[in-house]
Design an enzyme around this catalytic site. Structure first.
Site, PDB file in Angstrom:
ATOM      1  CE  LYS A  78      -0.145  -0.224   4.790  1.00  0.00           C
ATOM      2  NZ  LYS A  78      -0.577  -1.061   5.948  1.00  0.00           N
TER       3      LYS A  78
ATOM      4  CE1 TYR B 159      15.062  31.853   2.969  1.00  0.00           C
ATOM      5  CE2 TYR B 159      15.074  29.654   3.054  1.00  0.00           C
ATOM      6  CZ  TYR B 159      14.917  30.820   2.443  1.00  0.00           C
ATOM      7  OH  TYR B 159      14.468  30.564   1.159  1.00  0.00           O
TER       8      TYR B 159
HETATM    9  C1  LIG Z   1      -0.067  -2.090   6.847  1.00  0.00           C
HETATM   10  C2  LIG Z   1      -0.796  -3.269   7.094  1.00  0.00           C
HETATM   11  C3  LIG Z   1      -0.122  -4.306   7.444  1.00  0.00           C
HETATM   12  C4  LIG Z   1       1.249  -4.285   7.666  1.00  0.00           C
HETATM   13  O1  LIG Z   1       1.778  -3.938   8.709  1.00  0.00           O
HETATM   14  P1  LIG Z   1       3.542  -3.808   9.153  1.00  0.00           P
HETATM   15  O2  LIG Z   1       3.660  -3.513  10.652  1.00  0.00           O
HETATM   16  O3  LIG Z   1       4.276  -2.845   8.154  1.00  0.00           O
HETATM   17  O4  LIG Z   1       4.064  -5.300   9.058  1.00  0.00           O
HETATM   18  C5  LIG Z   1      -0.655  -5.602   7.899  1.00  0.00           C
HETATM   19  N1  LIG Z   1      -1.958  -5.394   7.946  1.00  0.00           N
HETATM   20  C6  LIG Z   1      -2.765  -4.573   7.575  1.00  0.00           C
HETATM   21  C7  LIG Z   1      -4.589  -4.532   7.691  1.00  0.00           C
HETATM   22  C8  LIG Z   1      -2.241  -3.301   7.545  1.00  0.00           C
HETATM   23  O5  LIG Z   1      -2.785  -2.060   7.097  1.00  0.00           O
END
Ligand SMILES: *Cc1c(COP(=O)(O)O)cnc(C)c1O
Length: 812
Positions: free
Chosen positions: A481, A707
């Site tokens: 994702k 800055y």
């Molecule tokens: C992002 C996600 C993961 C992966 O989690 P990690 O901590 O990066 O391993 C697993 N399950 C769901 C539903 C997620 O949204």
């Protein structure tokens, strides 16, 4: 190699079913990499992680008629079977037998670092006087070594093979099949190697390789190594090398800029050394030791060392202009590495392919050499082959494709013929002297000094580390994702697909569509199926997470409208304690009742742990798991079948592997992050955020930097300006001394306010130069440390690196 099927069975004490008189000249164990079926036998290799038997069918479809396997599959007939007890043992036994037929001088190289460089440099130094065979790349494992040994032919005079061990006990197997006459032990690092308890244990294991060696050449800088070798092998010809004075071969003084003075026993001489980092010098001393042993004169040795070419061990892919994908293979150009490059490009989906190939480094037997090259190349369906160099162009008739020829890379670029290539995968494979990087630069989309470098092999390694906690049959969903946590879109998914990941997980439908458009066919779960995206979800075969009755009903009516409801896979999310999305326990009866009236297939039922990475929340986590177990069973009973169940994320995999159910979901763990220090040690950093110093200016005490004049050094100092800022994802809050960057292995503070596109670093009097590489995060500082500077977590750091930072993908 060249054996009949009958001989293979006899040598390895295996059973044969079928024709014993078939010739076998090659053994393939990856069905995707079978280019020519004639003379090839397929070895169904069983490892702890995978069974090659799954791919027998595929191999047979590719025309293979000889299968070597532990089981005979009754459904496949018309092939000759060699049935073995142990598939790995088979190839090891064969390699042992094969090597014993020849009388070549053998050199075995082991150690923790430098094996491949030493092997390649020895090859570069010896091949013009001796017909030499060597391991391809870093083929040094329980499988890699036998495959390397099988390359030996009667005409070879010297064989140089790398031997690696990853756990105690492995060297016994290695030395049984390969006992080198000359043994080399390169550097033994002080870093902890997983699977070993101590450095002494590592050394004791590695030096077992020398049980039959007449001469042992070893890096004697580490006294544990010296002591071990001197006590175990006191009667042998021992030659130590290293930077320290007590070694037989050592560095005496650093003479003028380009030379170092070397002591070789009682002799002293000057050696060219433009690159004088410790590792390079050590490796060069090792080459001196071997060449001296083989009676090369000092003059000849100096010449050889002068001519050594750096050994790059990586392959890089970047997006090019006109939608091309450019693969630049930096490995030395020889037949083996060409073959491996061809295997690599099969991991990509592009159908149109162009090859840019230069003269090989060899200068003998050109006719035979280029015949082999052409044969290998012609199996690849390149549409266009561009040959560069005086030798190779003489053989252009041998290549079956549109062929163009050039004298040099520059001539090719100036001809503008590259500008007409579009939508192609372009493989660049050239010997160093052709400077083929120029072609890459010319083809590249954007050139930026600032890059996010993603190491795909490290991702695979990290997945495999997590897999050690899983049963072989447990499926793995890779969470890609948010643009694969910021690392890239289809590139990572494509690589994971090639390595048989079971499922991919994305947040939004668009992300899934993007993957499908790039040829990803692995099942994809969409966690946030927004209501306006149901149609494309169905059109692109994506599988929604269903977390409420509203979503279930809306999605189902879309399925009906499209006539796609029959067995459409959906994934049910159960709320167990995250309190984000999902069905609660009390809704399960109603859910089952509604599903009973629908024709969809519940592909999986899952939940998400809120605190698997938090040791203080163990009880809460176990409760979540317990709830999930109960609810999913209840649901299964109502459905009449058990869908795939999953709850663990990366930290869950290593900590709660008892509850792996049927699948796990890995995310941040792939990138090399783990809250558990023991796990973290085994992981490799898969991402590096890098740039280069734009300018260094001297700033006097009392003047100000940046800055609002927020930094005023109290003493005269040097300020390095770096071309990344908050628009690239380096937050403003790490300015003014909060964060640090890595230059040449040391950390320097970011001073003053971070600007939109730049930031400033105080480098004091350190020996750093304009144009030098700067690490925002990789190993030093690590991603975790950088996240600390930013007062956040690695997840947010990665997804904040802006899209204008170019992603490049490497395999090493
Ligand atoms: C992002 C996600 C993961 C992966 O989690 P990690 O901590 O990066 O391993 C697993 N399950 C769901 C539903 C997620 O949204």
């Amino acid at each position: 190699m060249n054996y009949t099927t009958g001989e293979l069975a006899a040598i390895t004490d295996s059973e044969i079913f079928g024709n014993p008189d078939l010739q076998v000249t090659a053994i393939a164990f990856d069905s995707r990499n079978i280019f020519s079926a004639t003379g090839t036998a397929f070895l169904a290799l069983n490892t702890a992680k995978n069974s090659g038997e799954k791919y027998i069918q595929h191999a047979v479809e590719k025309g293979i008629g000889i299968i070597i396997s532990q089981t005979k599959l009754s459904e496949i007939d018309g092939v000759t079977w060699i049935i073995v007890n142990d598939s790995l043992k088979f190839i090891q036994t064969l390699a042992k037998h094969h090597l014993q037929k020849f009388h070549l001088k053998t050199i075995g190289v082991t150690g923790s670092n430098g094996k491949t460089v030493v092997k390649e440099w020895l090859y570069q130094s010896l091949y013009s006087e001796y017909n030499t065979v060597k391991s391809p790349k870093s083929f040094n494992s329980q499988l890699g070594l036998p495959l390397s040994l099988l390359k030996t032919k009667a005409e070879h005079e010297i064989g140089i093979f790398e031997v690696g061990v990853s756990k105690p006990g492995e060297m016994a197997t290695m030395v049984d099949i390969f006992s080198p006459k000359i043994g080399i032990l390169t550097h033994i690092g002080s870093a902890h190697e997983s699977n070993f308890e101590s450095q002494s244990q590592i050394i004791a294991e590695k030096i077992k390789l020398f049980s039959q060696s007449e001469t042992i050449i070893f890096n004697g800088d580490n006294h544990l190594v010296s002591n071990a070798i001197n006590s175990v092998y006191s009667g042998r010809n021992l030659i130590s090398y290293g930077l320290k004075n007590h070694n037989d071969i050592s560095v005496q003084t650093f003479g003028n800029k380009a030379e170092v003075k070397i002591k070789y026993f009682d002799e002293e001489f000057l050696l060219p050394a433009q690159q004088r980092d410790d590792a390079t010098l050590n490796n060069a001393l090792c080459i001196v030791a071997v060449l001296k042993l083989l009676d090369y004169s000092t003059d000849a040795i100096i010449q050889k060392i002068n001519a050594l070419k750096p050994v790059e061990m990586r392959l890089e892919s970047v997006n090019g202009l006109r939608n091309n994908l450019i693969i630049n293979d930096y490995y030395n150009l020889d037949l083996d590495s060409l073959k491996i490059a061809f295997q690599f490009i099969n991991e990509y989906n592009k159908t149109e392919k162009t090859l840019v190939l230069t003269d090989f480094i060899e200068s003998k037997n050109l006719e035979t050499l280029y015949q082999h090259v052409a044969e290998l190349t012609n199996q690849q369906n390149f549409g266009h082959i561009i040959l560069i160099g005086n030798d190779i162009v003489r053989f252009k008739e041998l290549f079956n494709a549109k062929v163009s020829t050039f004298d040099s890379s520059t001539q090719l670029i100036e001809s503008h013929s590259l500008n007409t290539i579009e939508n192609n995968l372009i493989l660049l494979k050239g010997a160093r002297k052709f400077e083929i990087e120029k072609i890459k630069d010319h083809l590249e989309l954007q050139k930026h000094d600032t890059v996010l470098e993603v190491n795909l092999n490290a991702i695979l390694h990290n997945i495999n580390v997590h897999r050690t906690f899983l049963k072989p049959q447990t499926k793995v969903m890779a969470m890609v994702k948010a643009y694969s946590y910021g690392l890239g879109g289809y590139e990572i998914a494509e690589f994971l697909q090639h390595h048989h990941i079971d499922y991919l997980g994305v947040a939004y439908a668009d992300e899934g569509v993007e993957l499908r458009k790039n040829g990803i066919s692995t099942p994809i779960m969409v966690m946030n199926p927004e209501q306006h995206s149901y149609e494309i979800i169905i059109d692109f075969d994506l599988e929604p997470e269903i977390y409420s009755f509203r979503v279930l009903d809306l999605f189902y009516s879309n399925l009906i409208r499209k006539g796609a409801e029959e067995d459409y896979p959906i994934h049910l999310k159960i709320e167990t304690g995250m309190n984000r999305l999902g069905f609660t326990e009390v809704e399960i009866d109603e859910l089952a009742a509604r599903l009973a009236k629908m024709k969809v297939k519940v592909a999986s039922v899952f939940s998400h742990l809120s605190s698997a990475d938090d040791p203080d929340e163990d009880i809460y986590t176990k409760n979540q798991i317990k709830t999930f177990n109960g609810v999913s069973k209840k649901l299964a009973a109502a459905l009449g079948y058990m869908p795939v169940r999953h709850i663990l994320n990366s930290s869950g995999i290593t900590k709660y592997s008892d509850y792996q159910f049927d699948m796990v979901r890995i995310g941040i763990g792939m990138i090399g992050v783990s809250p558990d220090p023991e796990i973290k040690k085994q992981l490799r950093s898969a991402v590096a955020f890098k740039t280069v110093i734009s300018q260094i200016s001297t700033v006097s005490a009392g003047s100000s930097v940046g800055y609002n004049r927020r930094y005023m050094p109290e003493v005269d100092t040097r300020i390095a300006t770096i071309p990344v800022g908050y628009a690239d994802g380096v937050p403003r809050l790490i300015g003014n001394g909060v964060g640090k960057v890595g230059i040449g292995g040391n950390l320097y503070p970011i001073v003053g306010n971070v600007c939109m596109d730049m930031l400033m670093v105080d480098v004091g009097n350190a020996n750093v130069q304009e144009g030098e590489s700067v690490t925002l995060f990789n190993s030093n500082p690590s991603l975790e440390l950088f996240a600390n500077y930013c007062q956040t977590i690695p997840y947010e750091v990665l997804t904040s690196v802006s899209r204008r930072v170019k992603r490049i993908y490497i395999k090493d």
